[in-house]
Design an enzyme around this catalytic site. Sequence first.
Site, PDB file in Angstrom:
ATOM      1  N   GLY A 156     -17.150 -26.113  21.873  1.00 39.81           N
ATOM      2  CA  GLY A 156     -17.887 -25.146  21.055  1.00 39.81           C
ATOM      3  C   GLY A 156     -18.803 -25.833  20.053  1.00 39.81           C
TER       4      GLY A 156
ATOM      5  N   SER B 290     -14.703 -19.837  27.106  1.00 38.02           N
ATOM      6  CA  SER B 290     -15.078 -18.432  26.911  1.00 38.02           C
ATOM      7  C   SER B 290     -16.376 -18.320  26.113  1.00 38.02           C
TER       8      SER B 290
ATOM      9  N   PHE C  40      -9.973 -25.675  16.643  1.00 34.72           N
ATOM     10  CA  PHE C  40     -11.185 -24.867  16.490  1.00 34.72           C
ATOM     11  C   PHE C  40     -11.141 -23.612  17.355  1.00 34.72           C
TER      12      PHE C  40
ATOM     13  N   LYS D 144     -15.101 -15.639  16.774  1.00 35.20           N
ATOM     14  CA  LYS D 144     -15.651 -15.738  15.418  1.00 35.20           C
ATOM     15  C   LYS D 144     -16.668 -14.664  15.040  1.00 35.20           C
TER      16      LYS D 144
ATOM     17  N   SER E 208     -12.087 -20.061   7.200  1.00 39.70           N
ATOM     18  CA  SER E 208     -13.443 -19.623   6.899  1.00 39.70           C
ATOM     19  C   SER E 208     -13.510 -19.076   5.484  1.00 39.70           C
ATOM     20  N   ALA E 209     -14.672 -19.232   4.862  1.00 43.54           N
ATOM     21  CA  ALA E 209     -14.898 -18.620   3.546  1.00 43.54           C
ATOM     22  C   ALA E 209     -14.814 -17.102   3.627  1.00 43.54           C
ATOM     23  N   THR E 210     -14.815 -16.572   4.837  1.00 44.82           N
ATOM     24  CA  THR E 210     -14.690 -15.123   4.995  1.00 44.82           C
ATOM     25  C   THR E 210     -13.354 -14.621   4.436  1.00 44.82           C
TER      26      THR E 210
ATOM     27  N   TYR F  25     -11.548 -10.134  11.892  1.00 42.64           N
ATOM     28  CA  TYR F  25     -11.733 -11.589  12.001  1.00 42.64           C
ATOM     29  C   TYR F  25     -11.210 -12.288  10.740  1.00 42.64           C
TER      30      TYR F  25
ATOM     31  N   LYS G 171      -7.879 -14.941  10.125  1.00 41.52           N
ATOM     32  CA  LYS G 171      -7.893 -16.270   9.494  1.00 41.52           C
ATOM     33  C   LYS G 171      -6.874 -16.321   8.351  1.00 41.52           C
TER      34      LYS G 171
ATOM     35  N   TYR H 206     -14.557 -23.194   5.986  1.00 43.32           N
ATOM     36  CA  TYR H 206     -15.981 -23.515   6.108  1.00 43.32           C
ATOM     37  C   TYR H 206     -16.815 -22.403   5.482  1.00 43.32           C
TER      38      TYR H 206
ATOM     39  N   ARG I 160     -27.156  -5.309   5.574  1.00 45.64           N
ATOM     40  CA  ARG I 160     -26.193  -5.265   6.684  1.00 45.64           C
ATOM     41  C   ARG I 160     -24.827  -4.902   6.116  1.00 45.64           C
TER      42      ARG I 160
HETATM   43  P1  NAD Z   1     -17.563 -21.532  19.100  1.00 47.54           P
HETATM   44  O1  NAD Z   1     -17.368 -20.210  19.703  1.00 47.54           O
HETATM   45  O2  NAD Z   1     -18.844 -22.248  19.339  1.00 47.54           O
HETATM   46  O3  NAD Z   1     -16.375 -22.517  19.515  1.00 47.54           O
HETATM   47  C1  NAD Z   1     -15.061 -22.052  19.746  1.00 47.54           C
HETATM   48  C2  NAD Z   1     -14.605 -22.632  21.082  1.00 47.54           C
HETATM   49  O4  NAD Z   1     -13.264 -22.201  21.331  1.00 47.54           O
HETATM   50  C3  NAD Z   1     -15.459 -22.152  22.259  1.00 47.54           C
HETATM   51  O5  NAD Z   1     -15.869 -23.279  23.015  1.00 47.54           O
HETATM   52  C4  NAD Z   1     -14.520 -21.258  23.077  1.00 47.54           C
HETATM   53  O6  NAD Z   1     -14.798 -21.338  24.456  1.00 47.54           O
HETATM   54  C5  NAD Z   1     -13.165 -21.821  22.702  1.00 47.54           C
HETATM   55  N1  NAD Z   1     -12.035 -20.879  22.766  1.00 47.54           N
HETATM   56  C6  NAD Z   1     -11.957 -19.636  22.248  1.00 47.54           C
HETATM   57  N2  NAD Z   1     -10.736 -19.123  22.473  1.00 47.54           N
HETATM   58  C7  NAD Z   1     -10.026 -20.059  23.142  1.00 47.54           C
HETATM   59  C8  NAD Z   1      -8.695 -20.128  23.625  1.00 47.54           C
HETATM   60  N3  NAD Z   1      -7.858 -19.099  23.503  1.00 47.54           N
HETATM   61  N4  NAD Z   1      -8.284 -21.252  24.256  1.00 47.54           N
HETATM   62  C9  NAD Z   1      -9.132 -22.310  24.402  1.00 47.54           C
HETATM   63  N5  NAD Z   1     -10.395 -22.292  23.975  1.00 47.54           N
HETATM   64  C10 NAD Z   1     -10.842 -21.188  23.326  1.00 47.54           C
HETATM   65  O7  NAD Z   1     -17.315 -21.375  17.520  1.00 47.54           O
HETATM   66  P2  NAD Z   1     -17.553 -22.415  16.350  1.00 47.54           P
HETATM   67  O8  NAD Z   1     -18.676 -21.921  15.526  1.00 47.54           O
HETATM   68  O9  NAD Z   1     -17.576 -23.788  16.868  1.00 47.54           O
HETATM   69  O10 NAD Z   1     -16.213 -22.160  15.506  1.00 47.54           O
HETATM   70  C11 NAD Z   1     -15.075 -22.991  15.644  1.00 47.54           C
HETATM   71  C12 NAD Z   1     -13.997 -22.488  14.696  1.00 47.54           C
HETATM   72  O11 NAD Z   1     -14.480 -22.493  13.370  1.00 47.54           O
HETATM   73  C13 NAD Z   1     -13.551 -21.049  14.990  1.00 47.54           C
HETATM   74  O12 NAD Z   1     -12.152 -20.978  14.799  1.00 47.54           O
HETATM   75  C14 NAD Z   1     -14.266 -20.243  13.939  1.00 47.54           C
HETATM   76  O13 NAD Z   1     -13.566 -19.066  13.599  1.00 47.54           O
HETATM   77  C15 NAD Z   1     -14.297 -21.215  12.778  1.00 47.54           C
HETATM   78  N6  NAD Z   1     -15.403 -20.966  11.841  1.00 47.54           N
HETATM   79  C16 NAD Z   1     -16.676 -20.906  12.318  1.00 47.54           C
HETATM   80  C17 NAD Z   1     -17.724 -20.647  11.423  1.00 47.54           C
HETATM   81  C18 NAD Z   1     -19.140 -20.515  11.909  1.00 47.54           C
HETATM   82  O14 NAD Z   1     -19.959 -19.908  11.198  1.00 47.54           O
HETATM   83  N7  NAD Z   1     -19.510 -21.064  13.052  1.00 47.54           N
HETATM   84  C19 NAD Z   1     -17.457 -20.483  10.044  1.00 47.54           C
HETATM   85  C20 NAD Z   1     -16.124 -20.572   9.623  1.00 47.54           C
HETATM   86  C21 NAD Z   1     -15.108 -20.811  10.520  1.00 47.54           C
HETATM   87  C1  WQD Z   2     -26.462 -15.306   6.264  1.00 46.18           C
HETATM   88  C2  WQD Z   2     -27.453 -14.507   5.437  1.00 46.18           C
HETATM   89  C3  WQD Z   2     -27.484 -12.178   5.987  1.00 46.18           C
HETATM   90  C4  WQD Z   2     -29.056 -12.664  10.042  1.00 46.18           C
HETATM   91  C5  WQD Z   2     -20.951 -15.355   8.722  1.00 46.18           C
HETATM   92  C6  WQD Z   2     -19.537 -14.848   8.817  1.00 46.18           C
HETATM   93  C7  WQD Z   2     -18.600 -15.807   8.134  1.00 46.18           C
HETATM   94  C8  WQD Z   2     -18.763 -17.233   8.669  1.00 46.18           C
HETATM   95  C9  WQD Z   2     -20.191 -17.658   8.610  1.00 46.18           C
HETATM   96  C10 WQD Z   2     -17.198 -17.522  10.494  1.00 46.18           C
HETATM   97  C11 WQD Z   2     -26.911 -13.156   4.965  1.00 46.18           C
HETATM   98  C12 WQD Z   2     -28.819 -12.816   6.318  1.00 46.18           C
HETATM   99  C13 WQD Z   2     -28.600 -12.908   8.770  1.00 46.18           C
HETATM  100  C14 WQD Z   2     -30.290 -11.972  10.213  1.00 46.18           C
HETATM  101  C15 WQD Z   2     -30.512 -11.869   7.828  1.00 46.18           C
HETATM  102  N1  WQD Z   2     -18.387 -17.319  10.059  1.00 46.18           N
HETATM  103  N2  WQD Z   2     -29.312 -12.518   7.676  1.00 46.18           N
HETATM  104  N3  WQD Z   2     -30.976 -11.606   9.084  1.00 46.18           N
HETATM  105  O1  WQD Z   2     -22.709 -13.310   7.135  1.00 46.18           O
HETATM  106  O2  WQD Z   2     -22.904 -15.219   5.465  1.00 46.18           O
HETATM  107  O3  WQD Z   2     -21.333 -15.412   7.361  1.00 46.18           O
HETATM  108  O4  WQD Z   2     -21.012 -16.681   9.290  1.00 46.18           O
HETATM  109  O5  WQD Z   2     -16.196 -17.684   9.872  1.00 46.18           O
HETATM  110  O6  WQD Z   2     -17.320 -15.325   8.389  1.00 46.18           O
HETATM  111  O7  WQD Z   2     -19.469 -13.569   8.197  1.00 46.18           O
HETATM  112  O8  WQD Z   2     -23.737 -15.540   7.803  1.00 46.18           O
HETATM  113  O9  WQD Z   2     -25.695 -16.282   9.075  1.00 46.18           O
HETATM  114  O10 WQD Z   2     -24.828 -13.926   9.459  1.00 46.18           O
HETATM  115  O11 WQD Z   2     -25.963 -14.474   7.320  1.00 46.18           O
HETATM  116  O12 WQD Z   2     -31.169 -11.512   6.836  1.00 46.18           O
HETATM  117  O13 WQD Z   2     -30.726 -11.699  11.353  1.00 46.18           O
HETATM  118  O14 WQD Z   2     -28.586 -14.207   6.273  1.00 46.18           O
HETATM  119  O15 WQD Z   2     -27.659 -10.879   5.481  1.00 46.18           O
HETATM  120  O16 WQD Z   2     -27.457 -12.927   3.695  1.00 46.18           O
HETATM  121  P1  WQD Z   2     -22.686 -14.745   6.867  1.00 46.18           P
HETATM  122  P2  WQD Z   2     -25.056 -15.060   8.521  1.00 46.18           P
END
Ligand code: NAD
Ligand code: WQD
Length: 341
Positions: free
Chosen positions: A13, A37, A83, A87, A127-129, A151, A155, A179, A294
């Site tokens: 991922g 996936s 990871f 998400k 996640s900061a979420t 979601y 977490k 993150y 949003r």
């Molecule tokens: P991503 O979807 O690119 O990567 C996740 C990977 O996990 C994918 O390759 C998917 O195929 C695999 N996967 C999902 N379910 C699985 C399972 N049951 N078994 C094996 N593989 C599985 O997402 P990402 O952005 O790389 O995020 C990685 C992690 O970080 C996630 O847990 C996500 O919740 C967390 N996170 C992401 C963000 C973000 O904004 N990208 C922010 C905060 C936290």
């Molecule tokens: C960033 C800013 C939007 C898209 C999300 C998840 C969080 C974490 C990180 C996993 C906001 C604005 C966005 C667009 C826009 N992921 N925006 N037009 O919502 O801060 O965080 O990703 O854990 O859980 O909620 O990130 O990139 O969607 O938005 O104006 O088409 O950009 O309103 O202010 P977000 P984002």
Amino acid sequence: MSTGEILVTGGTGFIGSHCCVSLMKQGYRVVVVDNLSNSDAGVIDRIASITGSRPAFYIADVRNADEMDRVLRRHDISAAIHFAGLKAVGESVAVPLRYFDNNVGGTIALCQVLNTHGIKRLIFSSSATVYGAPDRVPVAEDAPLRPASPYGHSKAMVEQILADLSHADPEWRIGILRYFNPAGAHESGLIGESPRGTPNNLVPFLAQVAAGQRDALNIFGNDYPTPDGTGIRDYIHVMDLAEGHCAALEALLQGQPGFTVNLGSGRGHSVLDVVRAFEAACGHAIPCHHAPRRAGDVAEYYADPSRAMTLLGWESRRDLESICRDAWHSQCRQSNGASQR
Ligand code: NAD
Ligand code: WQD
């Protein structure tokens, strides 16, 4: 530090693949498990191109105990970085059970099989979420947890499960990393963020508009109580994030007790800041429209990253300009056929 094999779930991922690169550059041997996936097996080739060696790779689901047991029998794993998960905030509202099954059930299943093999070092992608709408910024780790989506709940639940696990068995050492907004790509452009369908996040959406694959960016809200009226977030370069995982792993392997740490830059940027930085990176104007807020968005949040420095000696080094430059480079390589899927 270069001993032992490291299990990376979700390693094909977005964040996992960049973390594999950082780990391998530091000399770790990496074992990737992913069910594909939301990613493509070709990512392994690109990790190999960047690092000069191939991680071991298994297509497996972390919820499948037999498959995971087979992987763990074949390797000498000293720690796992988890990871794998789903998400998309909006999707989680529509199909909450899928999120709890994968994110919560997947982590429980993983911990059970790790336990069976005596592997008790784990880093978890939170996640900061989990903070929801914060009372104040910057957001520190002791801020109240108020997740606002399935979601986010998944977490926060996993964080609680992991806390209870290490309380019950102090041999477990678990690092929880929250993150903020990961973005950007490896400087080679070979790996990056390549979301399926319409990107949920700002930077990959902007990249597709800049590349002409989408008409315009909708800016969600211009009446927030922020200097330019648009939402403020803490964008962190994915390679900084990857290096943060290496620092966290190092700390756990050196015997540090478990921790919960924010991984963010500590700087807030508005949507308009990001648009301007991306325009500078791609060299042309990006069409934007103002759109309503949003649902579920908050006006502003960014990290207090000081605990990561105190505990792990880590801080982010790359700025918004690097994030946009590397995201654009990666987008151009994808558009030119060096597809990431
Ligand atoms: P991503 O979807 O690119 O990567 C996740 C990977 O996990 C994918 O390759 C998917 O195929 C695999 N996967 C999902 N379910 C699985 C399972 N049951 N078994 C094996 N593989 C599985 O997402 P990402 O952005 O790389 O995020 C990685 C992690 O970080 C996630 O847990 C996500 O919740 C967390 N996170 C992401 C963000 C973000 O904004 N990208 C922010 C905060 C936290
Ligand atoms: C960033 C800013 C939007 C898209 C999300 C998840 C969080 C974490 C990180 C996993 C906001 C604005 C966005 C667009 C826009 N992921 N925006 N037009 O919502 O801060 O965080 O990703 O854990 O859980 O909620 O990130 O990139 O969607 O938005 O104006 O088409 O950009 O309103 O202010 P977000 P984002």
